[in-house]
Design a protein around this motif. Structure first.
Motif, mmCIF file in Angstrom:
data_model
loop_
_atom_site.group_PDB
_atom_site.id
_atom_site.type_symbol
_atom_site.label_atom_id
_atom_site.label_comp_id
_atom_site.label_asym_id
_atom_site.label_seq_id
_atom_site.Cartn_x
_atom_site.Cartn_y
_atom_site.Cartn_z
ATOM 1 N N HIS A 43 11.317 -63.844 -14.915
ATOM 2 C CA HIS A 43 11.141 -65.534 -16.035
ATOM 3 C C HIS A 43 11.309 -66.466 -15.488
ATOM 4 O O HIS A 43 12.455 -67.466 -16.541
ATOM 5 C CB HIS A 43 11.830 -65.113 -17.296
ATOM 6 C CG HIS A 43 11.506 -65.947 -18.589
ATOM 7 N ND1 HIS A 43 9.888 -65.812 -19.008
ATOM 8 C CD2 HIS A 43 12.215 -66.204 -19.113
ATOM 9 C CE1 HIS A 43 10.279 -66.558 -20.170
ATOM 10 N NE2 HIS A 43 10.898 -66.405 -20.405
ATOM 11 N N GLY A 44 11.243 -67.022 -14.348
ATOM 12 C CA GLY A 44 11.826 -67.985 -13.894
ATOM 13 C C GLY A 44 13.365 -68.404 -13.457
ATOM 14 O O GLY A 44 13.910 -69.728 -12.902
ATOM 15 N N GLY A 45 13.675 -67.077 -13.481
ATOM 16 C CA GLY A 45 15.361 -67.088 -12.753
ATOM 17 C C GLY A 45 15.375 -67.612 -11.267
ATOM 18 O O GLY A 45 14.542 -67.648 -10.677
ATOM 19 N N GLY A 46 16.966 -68.064 -11.923
ATOM 20 C CA GLY A 46 17.421 -68.435 -10.036
ATOM 21 C C GLY A 46 17.194 -70.317 -10.261
ATOM 22 O O GLY A 46 16.754 -70.745 -10.502
ATOM 23 N N GLN A 99 22.154 -47.068 -19.808
ATOM 24 C CA GLN A 99 23.197 -47.691 -19.335
ATOM 25 C C GLN A 99 22.954 -49.249 -19.206
ATOM 26 O O GLN A 99 23.577 -50.407 -18.639
ATOM 27 C CB GLN A 99 23.070 -47.257 -17.931
ATOM 28 C CG GLN A 99 23.155 -45.719 -17.204
ATOM 29 C CD GLN A 99 22.829 -45.195 -16.055
ATOM 30 O OE1 GLN A 99 23.471 -44.043 -15.866
ATOM 31 N NE2 GLN A 99 22.107 -45.439 -15.326
ATOM 32 N N GLY A 100 21.664 -49.695 -19.727
ATOM 33 C CA GLY A 100 21.388 -51.106 -19.596
ATOM 34 C C GLY A 100 20.705 -51.883 -18.475
ATOM 35 O O GLY A 100 20.452 -50.612 -17.689
ATOM 36 N N PRO A 101 20.186 -52.577 -18.415
ATOM 37 C CA PRO A 101 19.482 -53.058 -17.370
ATOM 38 C C PRO A 101 20.373 -53.265 -16.483
ATOM 39 O O PRO A 101 21.584 -53.949 -16.524
ATOM 40 C CB PRO A 101 19.565 -54.686 -17.857
ATOM 41 C CG PRO A 101 20.159 -55.543 -18.934
ATOM 42 C CD PRO A 101 20.262 -53.559 -19.686
ATOM 43 N N ALA A 102 20.068 -53.993 -14.989
ATOM 44 C CA ALA A 102 20.816 -54.237 -13.313
ATOM 45 C C ALA A 102 21.889 -55.885 -14.424
ATOM 46 O O ALA A 102 22.025 -55.887 -12.761
ATOM 47 C CB ALA A 102 19.493 -53.935 -12.587
ATOM 48 N N THR A 103 20.806 -56.758 -14.417
ATOM 49 C CA THR A 103 21.502 -57.588 -14.800
ATOM 50 C C THR A 103 20.801 -58.071 -15.761
ATOM 51 O O THR A 103 20.078 -58.018 -16.858
ATOM 52 C CB THR A 103 20.753 -58.908 -13.390
ATOM 53 O OG1 THR A 103 20.873 -60.037 -14.104
ATOM 54 C CG2 THR A 103 19.322 -58.552 -13.294
ATOM 55 N N PRO A 104 22.228 -59.561 -16.624
ATOM 56 C CA PRO A 104 21.663 -59.952 -17.719
ATOM 57 C C PRO A 104 20.094 -60.923 -17.624
ATOM 58 O O PRO A 104 19.562 -61.256 -18.416
ATOM 59 C CB PRO A 104 23.291 -61.017 -17.840
ATOM 60 C CG PRO A 104 23.676 -60.647 -17.395
ATOM 61 C CD PRO A 104 23.061 -59.630 -15.670
ATOM 62 N N ASP A 105 19.649 -61.208 -16.570
ATOM 63 C CA ASP A 105 18.398 -61.639 -16.464
ATOM 64 C C ASP A 105 17.269 -61.226 -17.215
ATOM 65 O O ASP A 105 16.611 -61.471 -17.547
ATOM 66 C CB ASP A 105 18.455 -61.954 -15.057
ATOM 67 C CG ASP A 105 19.075 -63.261 -14.314
ATOM 68 O OD1 ASP A 105 18.370 -64.509 -13.988
ATOM 69 O OD2 ASP A 105 20.536 -62.933 -14.767
ATOM 70 N N HIS A 106 17.979 -60.093 -17.073
ATOM 71 C CA HIS A 106 16.614 -58.822 -17.399
ATOM 72 C C HIS A 106 16.048 -58.303 -19.223
ATOM 73 O O HIS A 106 15.186 -58.937 -19.698
ATOM 74 C CB HIS A 106 17.128 -57.529 -17.606
ATOM 75 C CG HIS A 106 16.369 -57.402 -16.071
ATOM 76 N ND1 HIS A 106 17.057 -56.265 -15.207
ATOM 77 C CD2 HIS A 106 16.674 -57.899 -14.341
ATOM 78 C CE1 HIS A 106 16.139 -56.064 -13.529
ATOM 79 N NE2 HIS A 106 15.735 -57.334 -13.543
ATOM 80 N N ILE A 107 17.367 -59.570 -19.593
ATOM 81 C CA ILE A 107 17.754 -59.548 -21.421
ATOM 82 C C ILE A 107 17.197 -60.236 -21.535
ATOM 83 O O ILE A 107 16.202 -59.853 -23.029
ATOM 84 C CB ILE A 107 19.418 -59.435 -22.017
ATOM 85 C CG1 ILE A 107 19.926 -57.868 -20.990
ATOM 86 C CG2 ILE A 107 19.357 -59.548 -22.689
ATOM 87 C CD1 ILE A 107 21.255 -58.292 -21.572
ATOM 88 N N ILE A 108 15.926 -61.072 -20.693
ATOM 89 C CA ILE A 108 15.580 -62.063 -21.208
ATOM 90 C C ILE A 108 14.004 -61.766 -22.399
ATOM 91 O O ILE A 108 13.662 -62.422 -22.946
ATOM 92 C CB ILE A 108 14.868 -63.293 -20.206
ATOM 93 C CG1 ILE A 108 16.554 -64.429 -19.780
ATOM 94 C CG2 ILE A 108 13.878 -64.204 -20.500
ATOM 95 C CD1 ILE A 108 16.309 -65.199 -18.341
ATOM 96 N N ARG A 109 14.483 -60.608 -21.410
ATOM 97 C CA ARG A 109 12.517 -59.964 -21.659
ATOM 98 C C ARG A 109 12.871 -58.521 -22.802
ATOM 99 O O ARG A 109 12.345 -58.048 -23.728
ATOM 100 C CB ARG A 109 11.588 -59.599 -20.625
ATOM 101 C CG ARG A 109 11.263 -60.499 -19.574
ATOM 102 C CD ARG A 109 10.423 -61.293 -20.275
ATOM 103 N NE ARG A 109 9.929 -62.378 -19.596
ATOM 104 C CZ ARG A 109 8.890 -62.657 -18.980
ATOM 105 N NH1 ARG A 109 8.315 -60.989 -18.798
ATOM 106 N NH2 ARG A 109 8.718 -63.286 -17.895
ATOM 107 N N THR A 110 14.213 -58.479 -23.004
ATOM 108 C CA THR A 110 14.188 -57.161 -23.684
ATOM 109 C C THR A 110 15.641 -57.017 -24.098
ATOM 110 O O THR A 110 16.548 -57.229 -23.462
ATOM 111 C CB THR A 110 13.815 -55.395 -22.917
ATOM 112 O OG1 THR A 110 14.556 -54.522 -23.416
ATOM 113 C CG2 THR A 110 15.205 -55.596 -21.519
#
Length: 334
Positions: free
Chosen positions: A43-46, A283-294
């Motif tokens: 989602h454009g991160g980085g 366990q949750g996503p690997a990184t907070p970035d993934h919470i952008i989508r879910t």
């Protein structure tokens, strides 16, 4: 991980953006290359940057940091997506003992050559405090799969040795920028930095060199993850359209008209067949970035279990998660 640089494409960008200068033209090219690969950025991160000389409104040549601005997607970024900020002013900030996020953002905007441009990335100072011409930063899934383990620091050290700097986790901002620069300066021969529970920075004297190092190290992380793992146990599951429709109708009733979309793939089915699905799915996503989508944790519905009970548990868990992190944010900001 494939290096997608081609000389013909690079020449096309140099021609298309010739009025912007070669540095920004090639910065735009490799930023787009990074943004097109979802394994590097979600989602454009980085963010990406280049240091160059640029004329100010008075015609004076000024050292600037052209850094990705908020709101721009790397996959489609244009030169305007890397607003120019006076580099001397940013480097002077390093001497401060502390700097709030609000003051940092104000300093960034106050030193933009074009005040109408997008707000520079929250990680601008990290780019500014490093000496390299080109810098690339991603939250690559493969890197995070190593750094986000309980023994992440040990795993990263074994993986990269002395070839990359290793930066402990700190929230993005002034303190992280200073620490990253200090760690780099202890070993200037490194090709980049691994930020624990955050991502990876690579740098170089050219756009091609910095990008190639990014691909090299993320590819290395992918190979590291291919090491033999403990075998998982799987169970057979069956599903049919009638069962899916029944659950979808129950969810719509419970969640007041919720839209339900059914997706299936071999990867999804294999994941759901794991006998430890109850534990691993929560366990949750690997990184907070993934919470952008879910959401952080999904609802897990089991055959024969009342969906309303599962949804109620999800709601209670999410409310506790939300309140806990709101309180944590208040404590860390004091």
């Amino acid at each position: 991980m494939k290096n997608r640089w081609t000389d013909s494409e690079a020449r096309a960008f140099l021609s298309r953006y010739r009025t912007q200068g070669p540095e920004l033209a090639l910065r735009t090219y490799t930023a787009q290359l990074i943004g097109r690969d979802s394994n590097l950025v979600l989602h454009g991160g980085g963010n990406t940057s280049v240091k160059k000389m640029q004329k100010s409104v008075t015609g004076d040549l000024t050292r600037v940091l052209c850094i990705k601005g908020s709101g721009w997607e790397l996959s489609t970024i244009e030169p305007a997506g890397h607003p120019a900020v006076r580099l001397d002013a940013l480097e002077a900030l390093r001497g401060l003992p502390s700097l709030s996020d609000e003051d940092m953002v104000n300093a960034l905007r106050a030193n933009m050559l074009d005040a109408s441009g997008p707000t520079p990335s929250v990680e601008s100072l990290l780019h500014a405090f490093l000496p390299h011409t080109f810098i690339d930063h991603t939250h690559a899934d493969a890197v995070l799969s190593i750094t986000n383990q309980p023994d992440g620091a040990k795993r990263v050290k074994k993986w990269v040795g002395e070839r990359m700097g290793i930066v402990p986790y700190i929230m993005p901002g002034f303190a992280l920028a200073k620490l990253a620069a200090e760690i780099y300066e202890k070993n200037p021969a490194v090709e980049g930095l691994i930020l624990l529970k955050h991502g990876i920075f690579t740098f170089g004297d050219s756009a091609q060199e910095s990008y190639a190092r990014m691909i090299k190290w993320v590819g290395s992380a992918e190979r590291e993850l291919r090491a033999p793992q403990k075998a998982s146990s799987y169970a057979k599951i069956q599903s049919d359209s009638a069962a899916i429709g029944k659950v979808a109708n129950e969810l719509r009733s419970i969640c007041d008209g919720m839209l339900v979309r059914h997706r299936v793939s071999p990867e999804i089915v294999r994941f759901l067949q794991r006998r430890d699905i109850t534990r691993i799915s929560q366990q949750g996503p690997a990184t907070p970035d993934h919470i952008i989508r879910t959401k952080a944790i999904p609802v897990l519905l089991r055959s024969g279990v009342d969906p309303s009970a599962s949804v109620a548990r999800f709601i209670n868990a999410y409310e506790r998660y939300f309140e806990r992190n709101c309180k944590l944010k208040k404590v860390t900001r004091q």
